[in-house]
Design a protein around this motif. Structure first.
Motif, PDB file in Angstrom:
ATOM      1  N   LYS A 122       0.829  -1.215   0.000  1.00  0.00           N
ATOM      2  CA  LYS A 122       0.000   0.000   0.000  1.00  0.00           C
ATOM      3  C   LYS A 122       0.858   1.257   0.000  1.00  0.00           C
ATOM      4  N   ALA A 123       1.971   1.220   0.718  1.00  0.00           N
ATOM      5  CA  ALA A 123       2.871   2.371   0.749  1.00  0.00           C
ATOM      6  C   ALA A 123       3.482   2.614  -0.627  1.00  0.00           C
ATOM      7  N   PHE A 124       3.897   1.545  -1.306  1.00  0.00           N
ATOM      8  CA  PHE A 124       4.448   1.689  -2.654  1.00  0.00           C
ATOM      9  C   PHE A 124       3.395   2.204  -3.627  1.00  0.00           C
ATOM     10  N   GLU A 125       2.178   1.709  -3.512  1.00  0.00           N
ATOM     11  CA  GLU A 125       1.094   2.180  -4.380  1.00  0.00           C
ATOM     12  C   GLU A 125       0.809   3.655  -4.139  1.00  0.00           C
ATOM     13  N   ALA A 126       0.810   4.063  -2.877  1.00  0.00           N
ATOM     14  CA  ALA A 126       0.564   5.468  -2.550  1.00  0.00           C
ATOM     15  C   ALA A 126       1.683   6.358  -3.096  1.00  0.00           C
ATOM     16  N   LYS A 127       2.940   5.897  -2.937  1.00  0.00           N
ATOM     17  CA  LYS A 127       4.063   6.674  -3.443  1.00  0.00           C
ATOM     18  C   LYS A 127       4.004   6.769  -4.963  1.00  0.00           C
ATOM     19  N   PHE A 128       3.693   5.659  -5.623  1.00  0.00           N
ATOM     20  CA  PHE A 128       3.579   5.666  -7.082  1.00  0.00           C
ATOM     21  C   PHE A 128       2.513   6.662  -7.521  1.00  0.00           C
ATOM     22  N   SER A 129       1.387   6.647  -6.842  1.00  0.00           N
ATOM     23  CA  SER A 129       0.291   7.556  -7.184  1.00  0.00           C
ATOM     24  C   SER A 129       0.717   9.011  -7.010  1.00  0.00           C
ATOM     25  N   LEU A 130       1.393   9.311  -5.920  1.00  0.00           N
ATOM     26  CA  LEU A 130       1.869  10.681  -5.685  1.00  0.00           C
ATOM     27  C   LEU A 130       2.913  11.089  -6.721  1.00  0.00           C
ATOM     28  N   ASP A 131       3.814  10.167  -7.053  1.00  0.00           N
ATOM     29  CA  ASP A 131       4.838  10.465  -8.058  1.00  0.00           C
ATOM     30  C   ASP A 131       4.212  10.750  -9.416  1.00  0.00           C
ATOM     31  N   GLU A 132       3.207   9.958  -9.792  1.00  0.00           N
ATOM     32  CA  GLU A 132       2.537  10.172 -11.071  1.00  0.00           C
ATOM     33  C   GLU A 132       1.782  11.502 -11.092  1.00  0.00           C
ATOM     34  N   GLU A 133       1.153  11.831  -9.987  1.00  0.00           N
ATOM     35  CA  GLU A 133       0.451  13.113  -9.904  1.00  0.00           C
ATOM     36  C   GLU A 133       1.439  14.269 -10.046  1.00  0.00           C
ATOM     37  N   LEU A 134       2.577  14.164  -9.370  1.00  0.00           N
ATOM     38  CA  LEU A 134       3.594  15.210  -9.457  1.00  0.00           C
ATOM     39  C   LEU A 134       4.138  15.308 -10.881  1.00  0.00           C
ATOM     40  N   ARG A 135       4.371  14.175 -11.527  1.00  0.00           N
ATOM     41  CA  ARG A 135       4.858  14.173 -12.907  1.00  0.00           C
ATOM     42  C   ARG A 135       3.859  14.868 -13.837  1.00  0.00           C
ATOM     43  N   PHE A 136       2.594  14.571 -13.648  1.00  0.00           N
ATOM     44  CA  PHE A 136       1.542  15.209 -14.440  1.00  0.00           C
ATOM     45  C   PHE A 136       1.539  16.717 -14.216  1.00  0.00           C
TER      46      PHE A 136
END
Length: 106
Positions: free
Chosen positions: A9-23
């Motif tokens: 869940k932590a990795f999924e949350a980090k991935f989601s935040l990273d993708e949002e920041l990239r966008f």
């Protein structure tokens, strides 16, 4: 819940935040580049802001910088302004660096 589930869940949350920041970085980059092109075209105020927003829309048509470059080239040519690709690509890089700086500061 196991520690594996927690890590997942932590990795999924980090991935989601990273993708949002990239966008957000890419959208900001397009807006900043669009603002610079608007200045080259002699636009200011609401017209420049509108142009920058149009550049954001153009940025999501293709992967990479080609969509930004194509729009910039076409608009500059229509206004009889000449800027080479090296200058345009350099400015995209400047806009990307500034977008990252601005978003990290928020």
């Amino acid at each position: 819940m196991t520690s594996f589930d927690d890590r997942e869940k932590a990795f999924e949350a980090k991935f989601s935040l990273d993708e949002e920041l990239r966008f957000r970085v890419h959208a900001r980059r397009a807006r900043l580049f669009g603002g610079w092109i608007a200045g080259q075209l002699g636009l200011s105020g609401d017209a420049a802001e509108s142009y920058a927003k149009d550049m954001i829309s153009a940025d999501f048509e293709e992967v990479g910088d080609d969509d930004l470059l194509a729009k910039a080239r076409a608009d500059l040519a229509a206004a009889n302004k000449a800027l080479d690709d090296a200058t345009l690509r350099k400015q995209i890089g400047v806009a990307l660096s500034e977008a990252k700086r601005q978003l990290v500061g928020e």
